[in-house]
Design a protein around this motif. Structure first.
Motif, PDB file in Angstrom:
ATOM      1  N   VAL A   1       0.748  -1.204   0.028  1.00 46.89           N
ATOM      2  CA  VAL A   1       0.030   0.117  -0.045  1.00 46.89           C
ATOM      3  C   VAL A   1       0.916   1.229  -0.013  1.00 46.89           C
ATOM      4  O   VAL A   1       1.907   1.334   0.917  1.00 46.89           O
ATOM      5  CB  VAL A   1      -0.844  -0.026   1.166  1.00 46.89           C
ATOM      6  CG1 VAL A   1      -1.519   1.467   1.240  1.00 46.89           C
ATOM      7  CG2 VAL A   1      -2.294  -0.913   1.010  1.00 46.89           C
ATOM      8  N   HIS A   2       0.463   2.298  -1.093  1.00 44.53           N
ATOM      9  CA  HIS A   2       1.400   3.365  -1.229  1.00 44.53           C
ATOM     10  C   HIS A   2       0.917   4.520  -1.109  1.00 44.53           C
ATOM     11  O   HIS A   2      -0.402   4.608  -1.788  1.00 44.53           O
ATOM     12  CB  HIS A   2       2.015   3.138  -2.656  1.00 44.53           C
ATOM     13  CG  HIS A   2       2.941   4.134  -3.261  1.00 44.53           C
ATOM     14  ND1 HIS A   2       4.169   3.587  -3.705  1.00 44.53           N
ATOM     15  CD2 HIS A   2       3.170   5.435  -3.169  1.00 44.53           C
ATOM     16  CE1 HIS A   2       4.909   4.576  -3.919  1.00 44.53           C
ATOM     17  NE2 HIS A   2       4.302   5.817  -3.928  1.00 44.53           N
ATOM     18  N   SER A   3       1.075   5.499  -0.340  1.00 44.94           N
ATOM     19  CA  SER A   3       0.569   6.631   0.207  1.00 44.94           C
ATOM     20  C   SER A   3       0.870   7.782  -0.790  1.00 44.94           C
ATOM     21  O   SER A   3       2.093   7.913  -1.062  1.00 44.94           O
ATOM     22  CB  SER A   3       0.799   6.940   1.537  1.00 44.94           C
ATOM     23  OG  SER A   3       0.237   8.424   1.647  1.00 44.94           O
ATOM     24  N   LEU A   4       0.150   8.273  -1.449  1.00 42.31           N
ATOM     25  CA  LEU A   4       0.365   9.268  -2.687  1.00 42.31           C
ATOM     26  C   LEU A   4       0.681  10.551  -1.908  1.00 42.31           C
ATOM     27  O   LEU A   4       1.295  11.285  -2.627  1.00 42.31           O
ATOM     28  CB  LEU A   4      -0.616   9.339  -3.643  1.00 42.31           C
ATOM     29  CG  LEU A   4      -1.312   7.992  -4.181  1.00 42.31           C
ATOM     30  CD1 LEU A   4      -2.310   8.163  -5.356  1.00 42.31           C
ATOM     31  CD2 LEU A   4       0.156   7.407  -5.064  1.00 42.31           C
ATOM     32  N   THR A   5       0.466  10.824  -0.770  1.00 44.96           N
ATOM     33  CA  THR A   5       0.494  12.142   0.004  1.00 44.96           C
ATOM     34  C   THR A   5       1.867  11.931   0.388  1.00 44.96           C
ATOM     35  O   THR A   5       2.486  13.155   0.386  1.00 44.96           O
ATOM     36  CB  THR A   5      -0.532  12.428   0.838  1.00 44.96           C
ATOM     37  OG1 THR A   5      -0.783  11.233   1.740  1.00 44.96           O
ATOM     38  CG2 THR A   5      -1.720  12.832   0.390  1.00 44.96           C
ATOM     39  N   THR A   6       2.411  10.968   1.029  1.00 41.97           N
ATOM     40  CA  THR A   6       3.620  10.932   1.628  1.00 41.97           C
ATOM     41  C   THR A   6       4.714  10.399   0.869  1.00 41.97           C
ATOM     42  O   THR A   6       5.948  10.426   0.813  1.00 41.97           O
ATOM     43  CB  THR A   6       3.819  10.277   2.946  1.00 41.97           C
ATOM     44  OG1 THR A   6       3.270   8.942   2.763  1.00 41.97           O
ATOM     45  CG2 THR A   6       2.634  10.846   3.980  1.00 41.97           C
ATOM     46  N   GLY A   7       4.286   9.498  -0.083  1.00 46.61           N
ATOM     47  CA  GLY A   7       5.374   8.929  -1.004  1.00 46.61           C
ATOM     48  C   GLY A   7       5.865   7.573  -0.356  1.00 46.61           C
ATOM     49  O   GLY A   7       6.644   6.906  -0.948  1.00 46.61           O
ATOM     50  N   GLN A   8       5.326   7.306   0.866  1.00 46.33           N
ATOM     51  CA  GLN A   8       5.669   6.130   1.597  1.00 46.33           C
ATOM     52  C   GLN A   8       4.788   4.905   1.332  1.00 46.33           C
ATOM     53  O   GLN A   8       3.704   5.156   1.142  1.00 46.33           O
ATOM     54  CB  GLN A   8       5.648   6.516   2.991  1.00 46.33           C
ATOM     55  CG  GLN A   8       6.313   7.814   3.588  1.00 46.33           C
ATOM     56  CD  GLN A   8       7.750   7.412   3.851  1.00 46.33           C
ATOM     57  OE1 GLN A   8       8.120   6.649   4.451  1.00 46.33           O
ATOM     58  NE2 GLN A   8       8.587   8.309   3.277  1.00 46.33           N
ATOM     59  N   ARG A   9       5.606   3.620   1.473  1.00 47.06           N
ATOM     60  CA  ARG A   9       4.737   2.632   1.275  1.00 47.06           C
ATOM     61  C   ARG A   9       5.083   1.553   2.202  1.00 47.06           C
ATOM     62  O   ARG A   9       6.044   1.572   3.013  1.00 47.06           O
ATOM     63  CB  ARG A   9       4.848   2.038  -0.292  1.00 47.06           C
ATOM     64  CG  ARG A   9       6.191   1.617  -0.487  1.00 47.06           C
ATOM     65  CD  ARG A   9       6.502   1.078  -1.801  1.00 47.06           C
ATOM     66  NE  ARG A   9       7.688   0.314  -1.950  1.00 47.06           N
ATOM     67  CZ  ARG A   9       8.035  -0.371  -2.693  1.00 47.06           C
ATOM     68  NH1 ARG A   9       7.165  -0.999  -3.762  1.00 47.06           N
ATOM     69  NH2 ARG A   9       9.192  -0.946  -2.805  1.00 47.06           N
ATOM     70  N   HIS A  10       4.212   0.697   2.412  1.00 46.13           N
ATOM     71  CA  HIS A  10       4.420  -0.551   3.171  1.00 46.13           C
ATOM     72  C   HIS A  10       3.557  -1.977   2.658  1.00 46.13           C
ATOM     73  O   HIS A  10       2.903  -1.823   1.998  1.00 46.13           O
ATOM     74  CB  HIS A  10       3.758  -0.112   4.760  1.00 46.13           C
ATOM     75  CG  HIS A  10       2.300  -0.199   4.741  1.00 46.13           C
ATOM     76  ND1 HIS A  10       1.499   1.237   4.592  1.00 46.13           N
ATOM     77  CD2 HIS A  10       1.457  -1.125   4.910  1.00 46.13           C
ATOM     78  CE1 HIS A  10       0.384   0.743   4.577  1.00 46.13           C
ATOM     79  NE2 HIS A  10       0.278  -0.596   5.037  1.00 46.13           N
ATOM     80  N   VAL A  11       4.441  -2.960   3.293  1.00 44.95           N
ATOM     81  CA  VAL A  11       4.122  -4.332   2.856  1.00 44.95           C
ATOM     82  C   VAL A  11       2.754  -4.724   3.480  1.00 44.95           C
ATOM     83  O   VAL A  11       2.646  -4.467   4.576  1.00 44.95           O
ATOM     84  CB  VAL A  11       5.103  -5.247   3.239  1.00 44.95           C
ATOM     85  CG1 VAL A  11       4.502  -6.739   2.737  1.00 44.95           C
ATOM     86  CG2 VAL A  11       6.312  -4.981   2.178  1.00 44.95           C
TER      87      VAL A  11
END
Lengths: 194, 433
Positions: free
Chosen positions: B230-240
């Motif tokens: 899952v990839h957050s478009l606001t922070t550019g962070q993602r997690h498995v």
């Protein structure tokens, strides 16, 4: 689901014998292949080919030589792909000696793990093809387990139609893409698959 | 010696050329934008005049053309010639003139410099036949925001004239493959302002928008196997979200955005599970001896549609989202996959194989009536526009992956392509909140 593999254990011994002869054949390029024995062909008019089989002396197994048996093009274990018919997940007879050889290696090298990547041809949905590739990977995993490989050494995954070996769009290309690839990893080393 | 130096020079030049080519390749996807071609239009298009916005020269680029292109591309409006004469938003239109030009609707607008360095974009929408104003709004916008502002105006015009919300302000995501490089990109619904969320040398498939539009779930193969992120478009962070032994794929958001349905092979076979969006709480959803995949929640969250080969060939089924008995949904043909319920839950889009051709089809869930919407051969991955009017899908033209869109009635057709690259795996985002 397991019915295609019921007969594998019965054939395992024969298969392993076949592999043994195959390996011996490979070690004597140009030499006679019909027997694993150390034979020198002295028929008139033919060059004399000496085929000494010197067993290497090892004090404990060197990982370099293990690596070589997995990657040397002359070693049967360097062959890492098996192919499937359309809509089929049964390991074809022609690949059973190869499966046997890999099973034998894994069974005697607990430090090594295998990643089995199943693949599908390009026709149809990506996710459904991912599931079809998984069936092919699972079929190989099951066959290896029946040949004595530990579950913990095996992981079966699918790349679906995402990593075609042949980018073409005809039956010849599709046949190359319906396959399982076998990748090894030395569990004692951080380095990746090979 | 001489030959050696020459050869070295040659190889240096070759290397340089190669490097430049590689740089060009790297730069290409960032600049490349989806170009849209209209290949079919609706039967009854509303003749609409959009006068040039007065003062739009203040903006880096005009809003008038963005609005015109939006409305025309929808296939539901026919642009009426306005004579390219700007008309201020506050001028009283001479309805008789517009009527004689054949317009049923008229849009006029102005761009004014605001005191704080921003711009005021004003517009009014008129019903020419009834000679009444249907809408009038003012937007305060930065110079770089002219496109979103124009899309919002298009949305207002669309909704006032057609009685359903427009999707011009929504975004789409898709995967661009150029050479060995894969990019997950996000762009405006018209292909404008593309941005790369993820670049990889391994495939990326099955992107799907969270219901609030802030995150994308997808499957990436960067670990030599499919893993769900899952990839957050606001922070550019993602997690498995799912990286279990075996394959992890086919994510689908629950309508409340708290959970995902995924397909895992950890317990043998491709089977459906639900998992919280943070990766916790994995629960088995169904058990079958065969393949269960491509889950997708109904918009009310009651059911999960999915593809299964439990009956011998891949067909679409549905199961209560809390688990329970499955019901078969498709019966015609031997290959029906990739179910996508419409936003109103009344229609199911899917891919159907007909004489070896994979085509986009829709089924009315009440009458079970099926309609094949395309005449192509390699359709994949349908995705409904949030207003349910159009379906975006992947197809292939001339051996190259393109996106295409078709209206539910099959009349309006668009092709979205990028020069020299494959585009696939489209996902239409939700309405902007």
């Amino acid at each position: 689901m397991n019915s295609p593999f019921r007969h594998i254990p019965l054939r395992a011994l024969a298969g392993m014998f076949a592999v043994a002869t195959l390996v011996a054949g490979c070690s004597t390029p140009g030499g006679p292949e019909q027997t694993a024995a150390n034979v020198v062909d002295r028929s008139p008019g033919k060059p004399v080919v000496a085929t000494p089989t010197i067993a290497p002396i090892t004090t404990g197994e060197l990982s370099g030589s293990v690596l070589a048996t997995l990657t040397d093009p002359k070693s049967v274990l360097s062959k890492r792909s098996i192919y499937f018919d359309y809509d089929q997940y049964v390991i074809k007879d022609e690949f059973k000696p190869l499966v046997d050889a890999h099973a034998k290696f894994l069974a005697s090298h607990a430090d090594y793990k295998m990643l089995i990547q199943g693949n599908a041809d390009e026709r149809g949905s990506r996710e459904y093809n991912l599931a079809l590739g998984q069936k092919r990977a699972d079929a190989l995993k099951q066959a290896l387990k029946l040949l004595g490989v530990r579950e913990t050494q095996l992981e079966s995954v699918s790349l679906g139609k995402e990593k075609p070996k042949n980018e073409g769009h005809d039956e010849a290309a599709w046949a190359e893409n319906r396959r399982d690839d076998m990748l090894y990893r030395d569990a004692t080393k951080p380095a990746g698959e090979f | 010696m001489f030959i050696g130096a020459n050869a070295m020079l040659f190889s240096l030049r070759k290397l340089l050329t190669l490097l430049l080519a590689m740089l060009a390749l790297l730069a290409l996807p960032a600049r490349a934008q989806l170009s849209i071609e209209i290949t079919g239009a609706g039967a009854n298009r509303i003749p609409t005049a959009i006068a040039d916005f007065q003062g739009e020269g203040l903006l880096p680029q005009g809003v008038t053309n963005v609005i015109r292109t939006d409305l025309e591309r929808s296939g539901l409006f026919k642009l009426v010639d306005t004579g390219n004469k700007p008309m201020p938003e506050n001028a009283q239109p001479v309805f008789g003139d517009w009527k004689s030009r054949g317009a049923d609707a008229l849009v006029v607008g102005s761009v004014l410099a605001a005191a704080d360095g921003r711009y005021e974009v004003r517009f009014r929408l008129y019903d020419v036949q009834k000679q009444v104003q249907l809408a009038g709004f003012t937007y305060l916008t930065g110079a770089g925001q002219y496109r979103p502002t124009a899309h919002r105006i298009s949305d207002v015009v669309y909704e006032k004239l057609l009685g359903e919300p427009g999707v011009f302000s929504t975004r789409i995501s898709y995967v661009v493959k150029s050479g060995k490089r894969f990019e997950l990109q996000i762009a405006d619904a018209d292909g404008g302002s593309p941005q790369t969320a993820l670049a990889s040398h391994e495939p990326i498939i099955s992107p799907v928008w969270s219901p609030d539009g802030s995150r994308l779930a997808y499957v990436s193969f960067e670990a030599k196997k499919p893993v769900v992120y899952v990839h957050s478009l606001t922070t550019g962070q993602r997690h498995v979200v799912a990286n279990f032994k075996g394959s992890n794929s086919a994510p689908a958001w629950s309508p409340d955005g708290t959970k995902l349905a995924v397909v895992l092979t950890k317990d043998g076979g491709s089977q459906m599970f639900t998992v919280n969006a943070d990766g916790s709480g994995v629960r088995r959803l169904a058990s079958s001896g065969g393949i269960d995949t491509e889950p997708r929640y109904s918009p009310d969250g009651q059911f999960i549609y999915f593809t299964s080969d439990r009956g011998g060939s891949p067909q679409i089924y549905r199961i209560p989202a809390a688990g329970g008995d499955s019901q078969r949904v498709t019966f015609d043909g031997s290959y029906n996959v990739t179910p996508r319920p419409s936003p109103d839950g009344k229609t199911l889009a899917f891919i159907s194989r007909n004489n070896g051709r994979f085509q986009l089809a829709v089924q009315d869930l009440a009458s079970h009536q099926i309609q094949v919407l395309t005449d192509s051969a390699k359709d994949e991955s349908p995705s409904f526009a949030p207003n349910g009017r159009m379906i975006l899908y992947a197809s292939e033209i001339g051996g190259r992956g393109v996106l295409a869109a078709v209206s539910l009635d099959g009349r309006v057709k668009q092709k979205l392509s990028i020069q020299a690259a494959d585009v696939r795996e489209p996902a239409w985002g939700p309405f902007q909140k």
